[in-house]
Design a protein around this motif. Structure first.
Motif, PDB file in Angstrom:
ATOM      1  N   LEU A 151       0.828  -1.211   0.000  1.00 32.36           N
ATOM      2  CA  LEU A 151       0.000   0.000   0.000  1.00 32.36           C
ATOM      3  C   LEU A 151       0.858   1.255   0.000  1.00 32.36           C
ATOM      4  CD1 LEU A 151      -2.835  -1.086   2.459  1.00 32.36           C
ATOM      5  CD2 LEU A 151      -2.963  -0.871  -0.042  1.00 32.36           C
ATOM      6  N   VAL A 152       1.912   1.269   0.803  1.00 32.41           N
ATOM      7  CA  VAL A 152       2.820   2.419   0.832  1.00 32.41           C
ATOM      8  C   VAL A 152       3.472   2.602  -0.534  1.00 32.41           C
ATOM      9  CG1 VAL A 152       5.001   3.265   1.804  1.00 32.41           C
ATOM     10  CG2 VAL A 152       3.218   2.381   3.315  1.00 32.41           C
ATOM     11  N   CYS A 153       3.940   1.507  -1.127  1.00 32.58           N
ATOM     12  CA  CYS A 153       4.568   1.595  -2.450  1.00 32.58           C
ATOM     13  C   CYS A 153       3.569   2.106  -3.488  1.00 32.58           C
ATOM     14  CB  CYS A 153       5.114   0.237  -2.877  1.00 32.58           C
ATOM     15  SG  CYS A 153       6.600  -0.271  -1.993  1.00 32.58           S
ATOM     16  N   GLY A 154       2.347   1.605  -3.442  1.00 35.73           N
ATOM     17  CA  GLY A 154       1.316   2.061  -4.382  1.00 35.73           C
ATOM     18  C   GLY A 154       1.015   3.535  -4.229  1.00 35.73           C
ATOM     19  N   LEU A 155       0.928   3.991  -2.990  1.00 37.18           N
ATOM     20  CA  LEU A 155       0.698   5.418  -2.749  1.00 37.18           C
ATOM     21  C   LEU A 155       1.883   6.250  -3.218  1.00 37.18           C
ATOM     22  CD1 LEU A 155      -0.993   5.283   0.766  1.00 37.18           C
ATOM     23  CD2 LEU A 155      -2.072   5.913  -1.412  1.00 37.18           C
ATOM     24  N   LEU A 156       3.078   5.769  -2.962  1.00 33.12           N
ATOM     25  CA  LEU A 156       4.281   6.463  -3.413  1.00 33.12           C
ATOM     26  C   LEU A 156       4.297   6.562  -4.942  1.00 33.12           C
ATOM     27  CD1 LEU A 156       7.079   7.699  -2.810  1.00 33.12           C
ATOM     28  CD2 LEU A 156       8.008   5.376  -2.857  1.00 33.12           C
ATOM     29  N   MET A 157       3.948   5.479  -5.608  1.00 35.34           N
ATOM     30  CA  MET A 157       3.918   5.472  -7.071  1.00 35.34           C
ATOM     31  C   MET A 157       2.900   6.485  -7.595  1.00 35.34           C
ATOM     32  SD  MET A 157       4.155   1.335  -7.527  1.00 35.34           S
ATOM     33  CE  MET A 157       4.260   1.200  -9.311  1.00 35.34           C
ATOM     34  N   GLY A 158       1.718   6.477  -7.006  1.00 35.32           N
ATOM     35  CA  GLY A 158       0.686   7.428  -7.416  1.00 35.32           C
ATOM     36  C   GLY A 158       1.094   8.862  -7.124  1.00 35.32           C
ATOM     37  N   GLY A 159       1.726   9.067  -5.978  1.00 38.28           N
ATOM     38  CA  GLY A 159       2.192  10.405  -5.625  1.00 38.28           C
ATOM     39  C   GLY A 159       3.260  10.901  -6.574  1.00 38.28           C
ATOM     40  N   MET A 160       4.174  10.030  -6.947  1.00 37.12           N
ATOM     41  CA  MET A 160       5.225  10.413  -7.897  1.00 37.12           C
ATOM     42  C   MET A 160       4.613  10.816  -9.237  1.00 37.12           C
ATOM     43  SD  MET A 160       8.033   7.482  -7.088  1.00 37.12           S
ATOM     44  CE  MET A 160       9.403   8.119  -8.026  1.00 37.12           C
ATOM     45  N   ALA A 161       3.622  10.072  -9.678  1.00 39.53           N
ATOM     46  CA  ALA A 161       2.973  10.378 -10.952  1.00 39.53           C
ATOM     47  C   ALA A 161       2.252  11.726 -10.889  1.00 39.53           C
ATOM     48  CB  ALA A 161       2.010   9.265 -11.334  1.00 39.53           C
ATOM     49  N   ALA A 162       1.683  12.031  -9.726  1.00 41.23           N
ATOM     50  CA  ALA A 162       0.962  13.294  -9.580  1.00 41.23           C
ATOM     51  C   ALA A 162       1.903  14.488  -9.460  1.00 41.23           C
ATOM     52  CB  ALA A 162       0.047  13.227  -8.353  1.00 41.23           C
ATOM     53  N   VAL A 163       2.984  14.318  -8.712  1.00 42.23           N
ATOM     54  CA  VAL A 163       3.908  15.417  -8.437  1.00 42.23           C
ATOM     55  C   VAL A 163       4.890  15.646  -9.586  1.00 42.23           C
ATOM     56  CG1 VAL A 163       5.783  16.140  -6.888  1.00 42.23           C
ATOM     57  CG2 VAL A 163       3.699  15.151  -5.947  1.00 42.23           C
ATOM     58  N   TRP A 164       5.200  14.606 -10.333  1.00 49.21           N
ATOM     59  CA  TRP A 164       6.222  14.661 -11.370  1.00 49.21           C
ATOM     60  C   TRP A 164       5.631  14.200 -12.713  1.00 49.21           C
ATOM     61  CZ3 TRP A 164      10.869  10.822 -11.498  1.00 49.21           C
ATOM     62  CH2 TRP A 164      11.862  11.289 -12.365  1.00 49.21           C
ATOM     63  N   PRO A 165       4.673  14.945 -13.233  1.00 54.75           N
ATOM     64  CA  PRO A 165       3.992  14.503 -14.464  1.00 54.75           C
ATOM     65  C   PRO A 165       4.903  14.472 -15.691  1.00 54.75           C
ATOM     66  CG  PRO A 165       3.269  16.701 -13.851  1.00 54.75           C
ATOM     67  CD  PRO A 165       4.146  16.202 -12.732  1.00 54.75           C
ATOM     68  N   ALA A 166       6.004  15.199 -15.670  1.00 59.09           N
ATOM     69  CA  ALA A 166       6.911  15.201 -16.825  1.00 59.09           C
ATOM     70  C   ALA A 166       7.554  13.840 -17.054  1.00 59.09           C
ATOM     71  CB  ALA A 166       8.000  16.259 -16.635  1.00 59.09           C
ATOM     72  N   ALA A 167       7.578  12.984 -16.041  1.00 64.35           N
ATOM     73  CA  ALA A 167       8.185  11.662 -16.181  1.00 64.35           C
ATOM     74  C   ALA A 167       7.194  10.621 -16.697  1.00 64.35           C
ATOM     75  CB  ALA A 167       8.766  11.200 -14.843  1.00 64.35           C
ATOM     76  N   ARG A 168       6.007  11.072 -17.047  1.00 61.24           N
ATOM     77  CA  ARG A 168       5.049  10.137 -17.634  1.00 61.24           C
ATOM     78  C   ARG A 168       5.586   9.696 -18.989  1.00 61.24           C
ATOM     79  NH1 ARG A 168      -0.313   8.540 -16.941  1.00 61.24           N
ATOM     80  NH2 ARG A 168      -1.344   8.060 -18.891  1.00 61.24           N
ATOM     81  N   LEU A 169       5.709   8.398 -19.178  1.00 62.46           N
ATOM     82  CA  LEU A 169       6.323   7.851 -20.387  1.00 62.46           C
ATOM     83  C   LEU A 169       5.322   7.585 -21.497  1.00 62.46           C
ATOM     84  CD1 LEU A 169       8.803   5.329 -18.768  1.00 62.46           C
ATOM     85  CD2 LEU A 169       9.300   7.599 -19.667  1.00 62.46           C
TER      86      LEU A 169
END
Length: 147
Positions: free
Chosen positions: A10-28
């Motif tokens: 759950l922590v990893c999933g939240l971290l992954m979602g948070g990274m995607a939200a905070v760092w949208p430029a890294a969306r591949l």
């Protein structure tokens, strides 16, 4: 072995979602939803198969108390993976990372695997070798840790 693996997922999933939200430029990429859903569903099935095999053997599924194990389960999915529940969690995280299509999110997956190997699986295996001896040692030699 103090952090329940489900909580870590759950922590990893939240971290992954948070990274995607905070760092949208890294969306591949933008992918169809099912690219992520398929590994998530497969992961859930693999993890559930592990739980059911433990239930059938009447042994504990609680990964924080491996000393409560009453038997070595080597049949069913355990004939192919020593850690199908953890494998299922990793597949689900892979699916979530694909769904997000985010480079940083996908980097959480190898971190999860490395953490699980070092802080969960190795201590579990050490304790199970002490508890079950030769039968568990043979199992370690015959079946791979993940796949």
């Amino acid at each position: 072995m103090k952090v329940p693996p489900v909580a870590l997922v759950l922590v990893c999933g939240l971290l992954m979602g948070g990274m995607a939200a905070v760092w949208p430029a890294a969306r591949l990429w933008a992918v169809p939803w099912w690219w992520g859903a398929l590994p998530i569903a497969l992961g859930a099935g693999v993890a559930l198969a592990g739980v059911l095999a433990f239930r059938r053997a009447a042994t504990t599924v609680n990964p924080t108390t491996p000393q409560a194990s009453s038997s070595v389960v080597t049949t069913g999915i355990y004939a192919h993976s020593r850690n199908p529940m953890y494998l299922g969690f990793a597949l689900a995280l892979l699916g979530w990372g694909l769904w997000l299509g985010h480079a940083g999110a996908l980097l959480v997956l190898p971190a999860f695997v490395l953490y699980m190997n070092r802080f969960q699986i190795v201590p579990e295996e050490r304790m199970l070798v002490q508890k079950f001896g030769a039968p568990y040692t043979r199992y370690l030699q015959q079946v791979r840790r993940w796949l």
